[in-house]
Design a protein around this motif. Sequence first.
Motif, mmCIF file in Angstrom:
data_model
loop_
_atom_site.group_PDB
_atom_site.id
_atom_site.type_symbol
_atom_site.label_atom_id
_atom_site.label_comp_id
_atom_site.label_asym_id
_atom_site.label_seq_id
_atom_site.Cartn_x
_atom_site.Cartn_y
_atom_site.Cartn_z
ATOM 1 N N TRP A 35 0.831 -1.206 0.000
ATOM 2 C CA TRP A 35 0.000 0.000 0.000
ATOM 3 C C TRP A 35 0.863 1.252 0.000
ATOM 4 O O TRP A 35 0.521 2.247 -0.649
ATOM 5 N N PHE A 39 0.778 4.075 -2.793
ATOM 6 C CA PHE A 39 0.633 5.483 -2.412
ATOM 7 C C PHE A 39 1.729 6.332 -3.056
ATOM 8 O O PHE A 39 1.458 7.386 -3.640
ATOM 9 N N MET A 40 2.980 5.871 -2.956
ATOM 10 C CA MET A 40 4.095 6.625 -3.526
ATOM 11 C C MET A 40 3.996 6.677 -5.051
ATOM 12 O O MET A 40 4.289 7.712 -5.656
ATOM 13 N N ASN A 42 1.236 6.559 -6.827
ATOM 14 C CA ASN A 42 0.157 7.495 -7.158
ATOM 15 C C ASN A 42 0.592 8.935 -6.911
ATOM 16 O O ASN A 42 0.313 9.816 -7.729
ATOM 17 N N ALA A 43 1.271 9.177 -5.807
ATOM 18 C CA ALA A 43 1.753 10.526 -5.502
ATOM 19 C C ALA A 43 2.765 10.990 -6.540
ATOM 20 O O ALA A 43 2.837 12.182 -6.855
ATOM 21 N N GLY A 44 3.544 10.057 -7.062
ATOM 22 C CA GLY A 44 4.549 10.396 -8.062
ATOM 23 C C GLY A 44 4.022 10.421 -9.484
ATOM 24 O O GLY A 44 4.782 10.652 -10.427
ATOM 25 N N GLY A 45 2.733 10.125 -9.655
ATOM 26 C CA GLY A 45 2.142 10.155 -10.987
ATOM 27 C C GLY A 45 2.576 9.021 -11.893
ATOM 28 O O GLY A 45 2.527 9.133 -13.114
ATOM 29 N N PRO A 48 -0.998 6.605 -13.581
ATOM 30 C CA PRO A 48 -2.258 6.828 -12.865
ATOM 31 C C PRO A 48 -3.459 6.112 -13.489
ATOM 32 O O PRO A 48 -4.438 5.851 -12.810
ATOM 33 N N ASN A 54 -3.405 -0.011 -8.462
ATOM 34 C CA ASN A 54 -4.372 0.570 -7.535
ATOM 35 C C ASN A 54 -4.540 -0.355 -6.337
ATOM 36 O O ASN A 54 -4.166 -1.526 -6.383
ATOM 37 N N TYR A 55 -5.119 0.174 -5.276
ATOM 38 C CA TYR A 55 -5.209 -0.557 -4.018
ATOM 39 C C TYR A 55 -5.965 -1.887 -4.120
ATOM 40 O O TYR A 55 -5.520 -2.884 -3.550
#
Length: 142
Positions: A35, A39-40, A42-45, A48, A54-55
């Motif tokens: 997870w 998260f990282m 997704n935060a880093g693009g 996407p 995805n989770y």
Amino acid sequence: MDSEAGVSESARPLSRSDLVRSGAVALVVSLVINWLIVFMANAGGIAPELEALNYEPVSFFTTIGVVGATVTYGILARTVADQDRAFAIVAAIVLGLSVLPDFVVIPDQPGGSLFAGAVLGLMHVTTAVVCVWVLTDRRNGR
């Protein structure tokens, strides 16, 4: 060596409760790590639009992998003398096979790339390392 069970006294058979507890710990640790990676990413693009990053799919496939590893370890603990060595070998083979789609299939998926495949492959590696570490850990009373 206990000839009837095929294991040494120091490596007595793993109890079902020990196996379930170890599997649960491996699952929680693997999910948390994966997870964090999602998260990282997704935060880093990173990719996407890639569904696999995805989770939900990560949680599902991590759970399947850890349950499979736990069952495999339980079978090996009852059938071979050196279950830890056998499990490490099986885990390495399964890991090698499991990362192939990350580099062959994922780059061709919508939103996919070789880098996104490498991120997914990293999750396979972390889960395998956690499973080998936790399931072979002797501090659980075995």
